[in-house]
Design a protein around this motif. Structure first.
Motif, PDB file in Angstrom:
ATOM      1  N   PRO A   1       0.827  -1.215   0.000  1.00  0.00           N
ATOM      2  CA  PRO A   1       0.000   0.000   0.000  1.00  0.00           C
ATOM      3  C   PRO A   1       0.860   1.264   0.000  1.00  0.00           C
ATOM      4  CG  PRO A   1      -0.983  -1.628   1.428  1.00  0.00           C
ATOM      5  CD  PRO A   1       0.359  -2.180   1.006  1.00  0.00           C
ATOM      6  N   MET A   2       0.471   2.217  -0.834  1.00  0.00           N
ATOM      7  CA  MET A   2       1.113   3.513  -1.034  1.00  0.00           C
ATOM      8  C   MET A   2       2.344   3.443  -1.937  1.00  0.00           C
ATOM      9  SD  MET A   2       0.461   5.346   2.720  1.00  0.00           S
ATOM     10  CE  MET A   2       2.088   5.970   2.745  1.00  0.00           C
ATOM     11  N   ALA A   3       2.806   2.265  -2.334  1.00  0.00           N
ATOM     12  CA  ALA A   3       3.966   2.162  -3.232  1.00  0.00           C
ATOM     13  C   ALA A   3       3.549   2.561  -4.647  1.00  0.00           C
ATOM     14  CB  ALA A   3       4.526   0.745  -3.216  1.00  0.00           C
ATOM     15  N   TYR A   4       4.520   3.051  -5.423  1.00  0.00           N
ATOM     16  CA  TYR A   4       4.211   3.502  -6.786  1.00  0.00           C
ATOM     17  C   TYR A   4       5.468   3.583  -7.632  1.00  0.00           C
ATOM     18  CZ  TYR A   4       6.103   8.035  -5.367  1.00  0.00           C
ATOM     19  OH  TYR A   4       6.935   9.036  -4.929  1.00  0.00           O
ATOM     20  N   VAL A   5       5.256   3.672  -8.945  1.00  0.00           N
ATOM     21  CA  VAL A   5       6.319   4.022  -9.870  1.00  0.00           C
ATOM     22  C   VAL A   5       5.995   5.428 -10.380  1.00  0.00           C
ATOM     23  CG1 VAL A   5       5.211   2.921 -11.880  1.00  0.00           C
ATOM     24  CG2 VAL A   5       7.664   3.342 -11.902  1.00  0.00           C
ATOM     25  N   GLU A   6       7.011   6.271 -10.464  1.00  0.00           N
ATOM     26  CA  GLU A   6       6.778   7.642 -10.924  1.00  0.00           C
ATOM     27  C   GLU A   6       6.285   7.648 -12.375  1.00  0.00           C
ATOM     28  OE1 GLU A   6      11.420   8.622 -12.123  1.00  0.00           O
ATOM     29  OE2 GLU A   6      10.563   9.506 -10.321  1.00  0.00           O
ATOM     30  N   ARG A   7       5.573   8.696 -12.707  1.00  0.00           N
ATOM     31  CA  ARG A   7       5.047   8.869 -14.071  1.00  0.00           C
ATOM     32  C   ARG A   7       6.228   8.927 -15.040  1.00  0.00           C
ATOM     33  NH1 ARG A   7       2.713  13.215 -17.387  1.00  0.00           N
ATOM     34  NH2 ARG A   7       0.760  12.409 -18.238  1.00  0.00           N
ATOM     35  N   HIS A   8       6.143   8.128 -16.109  1.00  0.00           N
ATOM     36  CA  HIS A   8       7.244   8.060 -17.068  1.00  0.00           C
ATOM     37  C   HIS A   8       6.700   7.665 -18.436  1.00  0.00           C
ATOM     38  CE1 HIS A   8       6.751   3.948 -15.603  1.00  0.00           C
ATOM     39  NE2 HIS A   8       7.329   3.530 -16.717  1.00  0.00           N
ATOM     40  N   VAL A   9       7.576   7.717 -19.434  1.00  0.00           N
ATOM     41  CA  VAL A   9       7.191   7.402 -20.810  1.00  0.00           C
ATOM     42  C   VAL A   9       8.312   6.599 -21.461  1.00  0.00           C
ATOM     43  CG1 VAL A   9       8.149   9.547 -21.780  1.00  0.00           C
ATOM     44  CG2 VAL A   9       6.235   8.400 -22.941  1.00  0.00           C
ATOM     45  N   HIS A  10       7.945   5.699 -22.373  1.00  0.00           N
ATOM     46  CA  HIS A  10       8.910   4.954 -23.178  1.00  0.00           C
ATOM     47  C   HIS A  10       8.744   5.387 -24.625  1.00  0.00           C
ATOM     48  CE1 HIS A  10       9.562   2.337 -19.739  1.00  0.00           C
ATOM     49  NE2 HIS A  10       8.253   2.234 -19.628  1.00  0.00           N
ATOM     50  N   GLU A  11       9.835   5.728 -25.271  1.00  0.00           N
ATOM     51  CA  GLU A  11       9.759   6.238 -26.644  1.00  0.00           C
ATOM     52  C   GLU A  11       9.390   5.165 -27.654  1.00  0.00           C
ATOM     53  OE1 GLU A  11      13.098   8.611 -27.826  1.00  0.00           O
ATOM     54  OE2 GLU A  11      13.259   9.510 -25.844  1.00  0.00           O
ATOM     55  N   VAL A  12       9.952   3.961 -27.515  1.00  0.00           N
ATOM     56  CA  VAL A  12       9.699   2.908 -28.509  1.00  0.00           C
ATOM     57  C   VAL A  12       9.130   1.631 -27.916  1.00  0.00           C
ATOM     58  CG1 VAL A  12      11.482   3.776 -30.079  1.00  0.00           C
ATOM     59  CG2 VAL A  12      12.061   2.007 -28.418  1.00  0.00           C
ATOM     60  N   GLN A  13       9.166   1.484 -26.623  1.00  0.00           N
ATOM     61  CA  GLN A  13       8.726   0.246 -25.990  1.00  0.00           C
ATOM     62  C   GLN A  13       7.213   0.175 -25.826  1.00  0.00           C
ATOM     63  OE1 GLN A  13      11.235   0.863 -22.526  1.00  0.00           O
ATOM     64  NE2 GLN A  13      12.273  -1.069 -22.973  1.00  0.00           N
ATOM     65  N   GLU A  14       6.688  -1.025 -26.016  1.00  0.00           N
ATOM     66  CA  GLU A  14       5.305  -1.339 -25.674  1.00  0.00           C
ATOM     67  C   GLU A  14       5.335  -2.090 -24.346  1.00  0.00           C
ATOM     68  OE1 GLU A  14       3.310  -2.007 -30.051  1.00  0.00           O
ATOM     69  OE2 GLU A  14       3.940  -3.772 -28.934  1.00  0.00           O
ATOM     70  N   GLN A  15       4.262  -1.913 -23.559  1.00  0.00           N
ATOM     71  CA  GLN A  15       4.171  -2.633 -22.294  1.00  0.00           C
ATOM     72  C   GLN A  15       2.783  -3.213 -22.119  1.00  0.00           C
ATOM     73  OE1 GLN A  15       5.523   0.274 -19.266  1.00  0.00           O
ATOM     74  NE2 GLN A  15       7.219  -1.140 -18.929  1.00  0.00           N
ATOM     75  N   VAL A  16       2.738  -4.339 -21.409  1.00  0.00           N
ATOM     76  CA  VAL A  16       1.486  -4.937 -20.970  1.00  0.00           C
ATOM     77  C   VAL A  16       1.598  -5.162 -19.470  1.00  0.00           C
ATOM     78  CG1 VAL A  16      -0.038  -6.939 -21.098  1.00  0.00           C
ATOM     79  CG2 VAL A  16       1.047  -6.070 -23.173  1.00  0.00           C
ATOM     80  N   TYR A  17       0.620  -4.667 -18.729  1.00  0.00           N
ATOM     81  CA  TYR A  17       0.496  -4.936 -17.304  1.00  0.00           C
ATOM     82  C   TYR A  17      -0.683  -5.894 -17.139  1.00  0.00           C
ATOM     83  CZ  TYR A  17       3.338  -0.857 -15.822  1.00  0.00           C
ATOM     84  OH  TYR A  17       4.337   0.049 -15.588  1.00  0.00           O
ATOM     85  N   HIS A  18      -0.496  -6.963 -16.367  1.00  0.00           N
ATOM     86  CA  HIS A  18      -1.567  -7.910 -16.074  1.00  0.00           C
ATOM     87  C   HIS A  18      -1.689  -7.979 -14.554  1.00  0.00           C
ATOM     88  CE1 HIS A  18      -3.360 -12.198 -16.696  1.00  0.00           C
ATOM     89  NE2 HIS A  18      -4.087 -11.460 -15.895  1.00  0.00           N
ATOM     90  N   ILE A  19      -2.797  -7.477 -14.026  1.00  0.00           N
ATOM     91  CA  ILE A  19      -3.007  -7.430 -12.579  1.00  0.00           C
ATOM     92  C   ILE A  19      -3.381  -8.829 -12.094  1.00  0.00           C
ATOM     93  CG2 ILE A  19      -4.220  -6.313 -10.673  1.00  0.00           C
ATOM     94  CD1 ILE A  19      -2.546  -4.374 -12.480  1.00  0.00           C
ATOM     95  N   LEU A  20      -2.595  -9.361 -11.158  1.00  0.00           N
ATOM     96  CA  LEU A  20      -2.847 -10.690 -10.609  1.00  0.00           C
ATOM     97  C   LEU A  20      -3.627 -10.652  -9.310  1.00  0.00           C
ATOM     98  CD1 LEU A  20       0.661 -12.305 -11.190  1.00  0.00           C
ATOM     99  CD2 LEU A  20      -1.363 -12.423 -12.667  1.00  0.00           C
ATOM    100  N   ASP A  21      -3.411  -9.604  -8.501  1.00  0.00           N
ATOM    101  CA  ASP A  21      -4.083  -9.516  -7.210  1.00  0.00           C
ATOM    102  C   ASP A  21      -4.021  -8.082  -6.702  1.00  0.00           C
ATOM    103  OD1 ASP A  21      -5.530 -10.671  -5.132  1.00  0.00           O
ATOM    104  OD2 ASP A  21      -3.741 -11.155  -3.962  1.00  0.00           O
ATOM    105  N   GLY A  22      -5.010  -7.704  -5.909  1.00  0.00           N
ATOM    106  CA  GLY A  22      -5.052  -6.378  -5.308  1.00  0.00           C
ATOM    107  C   GLY A  22      -5.717  -5.367  -6.216  1.00  0.00           C
ATOM    108  N   GLU A  23      -5.590  -4.108  -5.827  1.00  0.00           N
ATOM    109  CA  GLU A  23      -6.135  -3.029  -6.642  1.00  0.00           C
ATOM    110  C   GLU A  23      -5.304  -1.773  -6.451  1.00  0.00           C
ATOM    111  OE1 GLU A  23     -10.179  -2.163  -5.605  1.00  0.00           O
ATOM    112  OE2 GLU A  23      -9.694  -1.759  -3.536  1.00  0.00           O
ATOM    113  N   GLY A  24      -5.381  -0.912  -7.459  1.00  0.00           N
ATOM    114  CA  GLY A  24      -4.621   0.323  -7.409  1.00  0.00           C
ATOM    115  C   GLY A  24      -5.121   1.288  -8.450  1.00  0.00           C
TER     116      GLY A  24
END
Length: 121
Positions: A51-74
């Motif tokens: 709880p309360m952990a985060y990654v700062e706002r950022h951008v990738h110029e050429v990379q694609e990403q997929v996030y798959h939530i396994l548990d919890g909410e945010g």
């Protein structure tokens, strides 16, 4: 660079790490990455944010990403939108999209992140 080879990895073999730009017990295991398997086209991580952990706002110029939530909410910030994300949600992030994820829930937020290609160069 690690030699490229086919491998089977057990999640317990990889230590938890807190990468730059990640805060408040935002921990990840780099299961498939250049430094762990010699991969060149993808980075595959499992992450657990307390709880309360985060990654700062950022951008990738050429990379694609997929996030798959396994548990919890945010909260997932993607472009100009902020949405609640929960178990089984899948988020695709196109190159050039500013984004961030934070655990705003009561328990741990656990998710997979797949990034391709490995570098933004």
């Amino acid at each position: 660079m690690t030699e490229r080879k086919s491998v089977i990895r057990n999640i317990a073999e990889e230590p938890w790490q807190q990468y730059p730009g990640h805060f408040g017990s935002a921990l990840s295991k780099a299961l498939v990455a250049p430094e762990t398997t010699g991969s060149q086209l993808m980075d595959y991580r499992i992450s657990t944010y307390q709880p309360m952990a985060y990654v700062e706002r950022h951008v990738h110029e050429v990379q694609e990403q997929v996030y798959h939530i396994l548990d919890g909410e945010g909260l997932m910030e993607i472009g100009d939108e902020t949405r609640v994300v929960r178990k089984n949600d899948v988020i695709f992030i196109a190159p050039g999209t500013w984004h961030s994820i934070q655990n705003s829930g009561l328990g741990d937020l656990t998710f997979i992140v797949v990034t391709t290609p490995v570098t933004d160069g």
